[in-house]
Enzyme design. Structure first.
Site, PDB file in Angstrom:
ATOM      1  N   HIS A 130     -32.550  45.084  34.571  1.00  0.00           N
ATOM      2  CA  HIS A 130     -32.466  43.697  35.066  1.00  0.00           C
ATOM      3  C   HIS A 130     -33.482  42.781  34.394  1.00  0.00           C
ATOM      4  CE1 HIS A 130     -35.610  45.439  37.577  1.00  0.00           C
ATOM      5  NE2 HIS A 130     -35.992  44.231  37.954  1.00  0.00           N
ATOM      6  N   LYS A 134     -37.516  40.048  29.603  1.00  0.00           N
ATOM      7  CA  LYS A 134     -38.953  39.715  29.560  1.00  0.00           C
ATOM      8  C   LYS A 134     -39.581  40.085  28.217  1.00  0.00           C
ATOM      9  CE  LYS A 134     -39.973  39.468  34.450  1.00  0.00           C
ATOM     10  NZ  LYS A 134     -40.524  40.144  35.636  1.00  0.00           N
ATOM     11  N   HIS A 159     -35.771  34.384  31.324  1.00  0.00           N
ATOM     12  CA  HIS A 159     -35.635  35.815  31.017  1.00  0.00           C
ATOM     13  C   HIS A 159     -34.265  36.397  31.385  1.00  0.00           C
ATOM     14  CE1 HIS A 159     -37.007  36.699  35.210  1.00  0.00           C
ATOM     15  NE2 HIS A 159     -36.340  37.822  35.050  1.00  0.00           N
ATOM     16  N   HIS A 185     -29.680  38.253  38.442  1.00  0.00           N
ATOM     17  CA  HIS A 185     -30.501  38.881  39.490  1.00  0.00           C
ATOM     18  C   HIS A 185     -31.528  37.925  40.115  1.00  0.00           C
ATOM     19  CE1 HIS A 185     -33.293  39.448  36.109  1.00  0.00           C
ATOM     20  NE2 HIS A 185     -34.257  39.615  37.002  1.00  0.00           N
ATOM     21  N   ASP A 214     -34.559  43.995  44.665  1.00  0.00           N
ATOM     22  CA  ASP A 214     -35.736  43.607  43.857  1.00  0.00           C
ATOM     23  C   ASP A 214     -36.721  42.821  44.735  1.00  0.00           C
ATOM     24  OD1 ASP A 214     -37.072  43.664  41.400  1.00  0.00           O
ATOM     25  OD2 ASP A 214     -36.247  41.733  40.759  1.00  0.00           O
TER      26      ASP A 214
HETATM   27 FE   LIG Z   1     -36.354  39.177  36.820  1.00  0.00          FE
HETATM   28 FE   LIG Z   2     -37.755  43.868  39.218  1.00  0.00          FE
END
Ligand SMILES: [Fe+2]
Ligand SMILES: [Fe+2]
Length: 283
Positions: A130, A134, A159, A185, A214
């Protein structure tokens, strides 16, 4: 003088008998030819049958080879996943155990809301990617101590798009699911998320699952900007809201499911704990 049947040939009878005999001979000949033809046909059928069996064997062998190739390909994709995930971890405070926990929460939630074993497994395998986007965020932003300014936040918020671009264009169902999750996400059910501000069912299911799990894991973990919270406190925040998190951020069906199975989340969190760290929690 008495007449005997021998002595009086019946010409007509003889003619008829001869005709019948030659007819019978013809029938016999026809029958024989028919028999030969049938035998030939049956031989041909037998040969065809053998040929078909050979084709079936060839097809089966080809199918098995393809299956093996597909599973090798899937293994190669999984390898890609692991490497991409490793790369993103170098840039992020999120750990390997966070990623493992995410897979397990996602599968539990997925199965509870009625996904099939295969569908839930797909999210299990795809969820670790996910945050791969980054890797594209400059270190000076990712590793900055202290609060980010607005411009830096705008870059961080890209990201999901960077991740989706990294994962795009693959024929693999796994990478396509991972792309969808990476892109969505941080979307929220009420439309206040990023990067696209998608709303409700407009957010793909995998994105909605990973967003919820998350959030749970981030709240339970220590971050530079917050302490680790207890399970009870995290449940309270997610179900009733605080100054950052609102219940309206989550798919209501998934939040209901979380309400039912939240204890499983706590078990997963405890079983896949951070290495050498019994983090103090805030109630
Ligand atoms: Fe994220
Ligand atoms: Fe995460």
């Amino acid at each position: 003088m008495a007449l005997s049947s021998k002595s009086i040939p019946d010409d007509d009878l003889n003619v008829q008998l001869r005709a019948a005999k030659s007819q019978l001979v013809l029938y016999a000949k026809d029958l024989n030819e028919l028999l030969v033809r049938e035998q030939q046909k049956s031989k041909k059928l037998e040969a065809t049958n053998k040929q078909m069996q050979a084709y079936a064997q060839d097809l089966n062998a080809a199918y098995q080879t393809e299956r093996q190739k597909t599973s090798e390909l899937e293994k190669a994709y999984m390898d890609t996943v692991v490497r991409l995930t490793l790369a993103s971890r170098y840039k992020d405070e999120e750990t390997g155990t966070h990623i493992q926990r995410l897979s397990h929460y996602s599968k539990s939630l997925g199965l509870y809301i009625g996904l099939s074993e295969d569908e839930a497994q797909l999210i299990f395998d795809a969820a670790p990617m996910h945050d791969v986007g980054k890797v594209s965020i400059p270190d000076m932003i990712m590793q900055k101590r202290g609060p980010l300014d607005e411009q830096e936040w705008d870059i961080i918020k890209q990201h999901p798009v960077f991740g989706a671009n990294l994962l795009a264009g693959s024929p693999s169902q796994l990478l396509e699911t991972a792309r969808e999750i990476a892109l969505t996400h941080h979307e929220r059910w009420d439309g206040t998320g990023y990067p696209q501000g998608l709303k409700g069912d407009g957010i793909p299911l995998g994105g909605r699952v990973v967003m919820l799990v998350d959030t749970y894991d981030a709240l339970r973990s220590r971050r530079p900007y917050k302490p680790a919270f207890s399970h009870a406190k995290v449940c309270d925040i997610m179900l009733n809201g605080d100054d950052r998190t609102r219940p309206t951020h989550f798919d209501p069906q998934m939040l209901d499911a979380f309400r039912e199975i939240h204890e499983q989340f706590d078990v997963i969190f405890s079983e896949i704990a951070e290495e050498g760290m019994a983090a103090p929690t805030i109630d």
